[in-house]
Design an enzyme around this catalytic site. Structure first.
Site, PDB file in Angstrom:
ATOM      1  N   ASP A 107       0.683  -1.189   0.083  1.00  0.00           N
ATOM      2  CA  ASP A 107      -0.251   0.079   0.007  1.00  0.00           C
ATOM      3  C   ASP A 107       1.050   1.114  -0.412  1.00  0.00           C
ATOM      4  O   ASP A 107       1.412   1.620   0.536  1.00  0.00           O
ATOM      5  CB  ASP A 107      -0.992  -0.254   1.303  1.00  0.00           C
ATOM      6  N   ASP A 211      -3.161   5.020  -2.389  1.00  0.00           N
ATOM      7  CA  ASP A 211      -4.369   4.766  -1.384  1.00  0.00           C
ATOM      8  C   ASP A 211      -4.813   6.457  -1.426  1.00  0.00           C
ATOM      9  O   ASP A 211      -3.781   7.258  -2.317  1.00  0.00           O
ATOM     10  CB  ASP A 211      -3.261   5.254   0.208  1.00  0.00           C
ATOM     11  N   GLU A 278      -6.633   3.919  -5.177  1.00  0.00           N
ATOM     12  CA  GLU A 278      -8.472   3.559  -4.522  1.00  0.00           C
ATOM     13  C   GLU A 278      -8.397   5.428  -4.960  1.00  0.00           C
ATOM     14  O   GLU A 278      -7.621   5.941  -4.357  1.00  0.00           O
ATOM     15  CB  GLU A 278      -7.784   3.554  -3.344  1.00  0.00           C
ATOM     16  N   HIS A 340     -11.170  -2.255   4.191  1.00  0.00           N
ATOM     17  CA  HIS A 340     -11.044  -2.142   5.410  1.00  0.00           C
ATOM     18  C   HIS A 340     -11.549  -0.772   6.352  1.00  0.00           C
ATOM     19  O   HIS A 340     -11.414  -0.262   7.026  1.00  0.00           O
ATOM     20  CB  HIS A 340      -9.809  -1.780   5.455  1.00  0.00           C
ATOM     21  N   ASP A 341     -12.472  -0.233   4.843  1.00  0.00           N
ATOM     22  CA  ASP A 341     -12.705   1.243   5.425  1.00  0.00           C
ATOM     23  C   ASP A 341     -14.082   1.149   5.471  1.00  0.00           C
ATOM     24  O   ASP A 341     -14.657   1.896   6.113  1.00  0.00           O
ATOM     25  CB  ASP A 341     -12.560   2.420   3.801  1.00  0.00           C
TER      26      ASP A 341
HETATM   27  C1  GLC Z   1      -7.813   5.332   2.256  1.00  0.00           C
HETATM   28  C2  GLC Z   1      -7.152   4.455   3.217  1.00  0.00           C
HETATM   29  C3  GLC Z   1      -8.134   4.319   4.212  1.00  0.00           C
HETATM   30  C4  GLC Z   1      -6.909   5.188   5.225  1.00  0.00           C
HETATM   31  C5  GLC Z   1      -7.164   7.334   4.187  1.00  0.00           C
HETATM   32  C6  GLC Z   1      -5.765   7.455   4.730  1.00  0.00           C
HETATM   33  O1  GLC Z   1      -9.141   5.638   1.836  1.00  0.00           O
HETATM   34  O2  GLC Z   1      -8.383   3.140   2.669  1.00  0.00           O
HETATM   35  O3  GLC Z   1      -8.043   3.698   5.747  1.00  0.00           O
HETATM   36  O4  GLC Z   1      -7.149   5.688   6.655  1.00  0.00           O
HETATM   37  O5  GLC Z   1      -7.348   6.151   3.154  1.00  0.00           O
HETATM   38  O6  GLC Z   1      -5.310   7.400   4.359  1.00  0.00           O
END
Ligand code: GLC
Length: 568
Positions: A107, A211, A278, A340-341
């Site tokens: 990641d 991310d 993402e 995970h979100d």
């Molecule tokens: C992304 C991740 C999340 C994190 C955020 C800030 O959305 O998936 O878990 O808190 O970015 O890095």
């Protein structure tokens, strides 16, 4: 023509055919007995992952971090956090993943660092520090600079600007206040981060999940975000409370940045590497990240539009049509239901049919055209653990802790945007032992284990041949050995030719001059459905229901929520 197609098949890069499994390291397996998952623990469970049948593992961050956002706040990009292990453990992890013929994806949090990163500590120390410009600093609004520079909001709708009394300026943080945004308009920052990427690639990493990539660059003129008609954010736009995100999200410079990142990973071949972004955005925006006119940007992007799509034939029909419009070959869409979100996908369903529906979604995910991602525990039907806000550890939920109980409960019920993300991050449920086999000691694990672990766990799932796990396993295996499924074309069946509640499509590929044709029928309804079999000479490759006999020479009969795959 057929020959050419066959030749092309041989050149399909591995990442287009792969299946991804997401591990949240803190919650997978604890080897030391401190209640926190770690790299040694993961290594001890790689045979399980291999046995499931996935081909690529993506790890949420395990770099050095104060863990204020559990690793998404990095304080050293080129080290492993001692909570998870050492660099030797990491090298061992890479070796062990590769020895099992799987791939490893890390990641990458490029948008921001932790406020504990040395760069930020230096940057904050004075206006003329050489690292000052590594972050986004601005004067406040006149007359006395005590108002934020503009109206930009952070992800949770609070002001995204934070005032530093010592240097009398404001820094920008798109996510949470302890995650200051880096300034990629400074060439040193970019160079440094690209070199960091090369460092991991040299270590054998096969790809990166990027991310919140859509927020790396914001408007260089810092113009105010205009009004929007939207109150709630959706998958395709983070506009919220009638405020657009025009100048902070998916600003066009980010598309260019995707191309620059692609160039860096393409320096490494044998095997080729890949990037998966993402990003929240419209399908058009997502496609732009992959390259508008040619596929020279990100290899893949998550398309979160799939997460909340209801089990309705017309909805999936439309979604796949859209995916095919925006991601036709040589582009390729992705399929994800949990991460995970967000709320664990299975917990969107009523308990009565939860497993059957999950099986159906899994078959859909593994048989449509696209790269699927499975979130750890999804394969055994791990449920969301609805934990109260007061005890939460997730920094996103802090904001809600002070609200009255009634409102908290209401928010927990209606929100699947992960206002308390602890609930989808609880420890993996391995067996019936204390701590569900997650930790070697009977201690309090970092997040409480879902009390349903006595029935929902890996051991039970493996024993029961009709389990969700075994369904994933069967279809992962089938997908891997069937070119039509892992890299063929898709054609949706005409809605009028099959029963209303049945969703159908074909997948096809040319192999050695012959066309392989695979038919997928998914019963989205809760009733047995019989219809004319349009391919009488076909045979059953697999079904979600192991005891089912859906075929005879005339008809197909599907059980409630049954999904089948046939081959001619
Ligand atoms: C992304 C991740 C999340 C994190 C955020 C800030 O959305 O998936 O878990 O808190 O970015 O890095």
């Amino acid at each position: 023509m057929v020959e050419k197609k066959n030749q092309d098949r041989k050149n399909i890069p591995w990442w287009k055919k792969t299946t991804i499994y997401q591990i949240y390291p803190r919650s997978f397996k604890d080897s030391t007995g401190n209640g926190i998952g770690d790299l040694r623990g993961i290594i001890s469970k790689l045979d399980y992952v291999k046995d499931l049948g996935v081909e690529t593992i993506w790890f949420s961050p395990f770099y050095s971090s104060p863990q204020a956002d559990f690793g998404y706040d990095i304080s050293d990009y080129q080290n492993i956090d001692p909570e998870y292990g050492t660099m030797d453990d990491f090298d061992d992890l890479v070796k062990n993943v590769h020895d099992r013929k799987m791939k490893i994806v890390l990641d990458l949090v490029l948008n921001h660092t932790s406020d504990q990163h040395n760069w930020f500590i230096e940057s904050k120390s004075s206006r003329d520090n050489p690292k000052r410009d590594w972050y986004v600093w601005k004067d406040g609004k006149k007359p006395n600079g005590k108002a934020p520079p503009n109206n930009w909001k952070a992800v949770l709708t609070d002001c995204g600007w934070h005032y530093d009394t010592k240097t009398d300026q404001w820094y920008w943080a798109y996510f949470l206040p302890f995650q200051p945004d880096l300034n990629y308009r400074n060439p040193e920052v970019k160079m440094h981060m690209m070199d960091m990427i090369r460092f991991w690639l040299r270590k054998g990493v096969d790809g990166f999940r990027l991310d919140i990539l859509g927020t790396v660059y914001e408007d260089p003129e810092f113009r105010n975000n205009p009004l929007s008609w939207k109150f709630f954010p959706t998958d395709d736009s983070m506009d919220v409370f009638f405020r657009s995100k025009k100048y902070t999200d998916n600003y066009p410079d980010n598309f260019e940045f995707a191309k620059e990142l692609r160039k860096v990973i393409d320096e490494f071949q044998n095997p080729p590497r890949f990037l998966i972004g993402e990003i929240s955005g419209t399908l058009e925006e997502l496609r732009n990240y992959c390259g508008k006119d040619s596929p020279d940007g990100l290899n893949l992007v998550f398309i979160f539009q799939s997460m909340r799509t209801k089990l309705k034939v017309k909805k999936f029909h439309r979604l796949i049509q859209e995916f095919e419009t925006y991601f036709p070959d040589p582009y390729i869409p992705t399929w994800v239901f949990s991460n995970h979100d967000f709320l664990r996908h299975i917990s969107r369903f009523k308990e009565k049919n939860a497993i059957e529906k999950s099986k159906l979604y899994s078959v859909l995910q593994l048989t449509v055209r696209g790269v699927p991602t499975i979130y750890y525990g999804e394969e055994i039907g791990m449920r969301q653990h609805f934990l109260p806000f007061e005890e939460s550890l997730d920094s996103v939920s802090l904001k809600f802790k002070k609200l009255p109980h009634l409102i908290q409960n209401f928010l927990l019920k209606i929100s699947d945007y992960g206002l308390n993300r602890d609930g989808c991050r609880t420890p993996m449920q391995w067996n019936m032992d204390e701590t569900a086999g997650f930790s070697p000691n009977p201690i309090d694990t970092w997040l409480p284990i879902n009390p349903n672990y006595k029935s929902i766990n890996v051991e039970n799932s493996i024993e029961d041949k009709d389990s969700l796990f075994c369904c994933y396993q069967r279809f992962l295996k089938l997908r891997k050995k069937t070119p039509a499924l892992n890299s063929g074309n898709i054609t949706l069946m005409n809605l009028k030719t099959i029963p209303k509640k049945v969703f159908g499509y074909t997948r096809s590929a040319i192999i050695d001059g012959n066309e392989q044709m695979v038919y997928v029928y998914l019963n989205f309804g809760n009733k047995i459905t019989t219809f004319h079999n349009p391919v009488p000479n076909s045979h059953l490759l697999s079904s979600t229901t192991i005891s089912s006999q859906p075929l005879n020479s005339q008809n197909i009969t599907l059980q409630p929520f049954e999904g089948i795959v046939l081959e001619k």
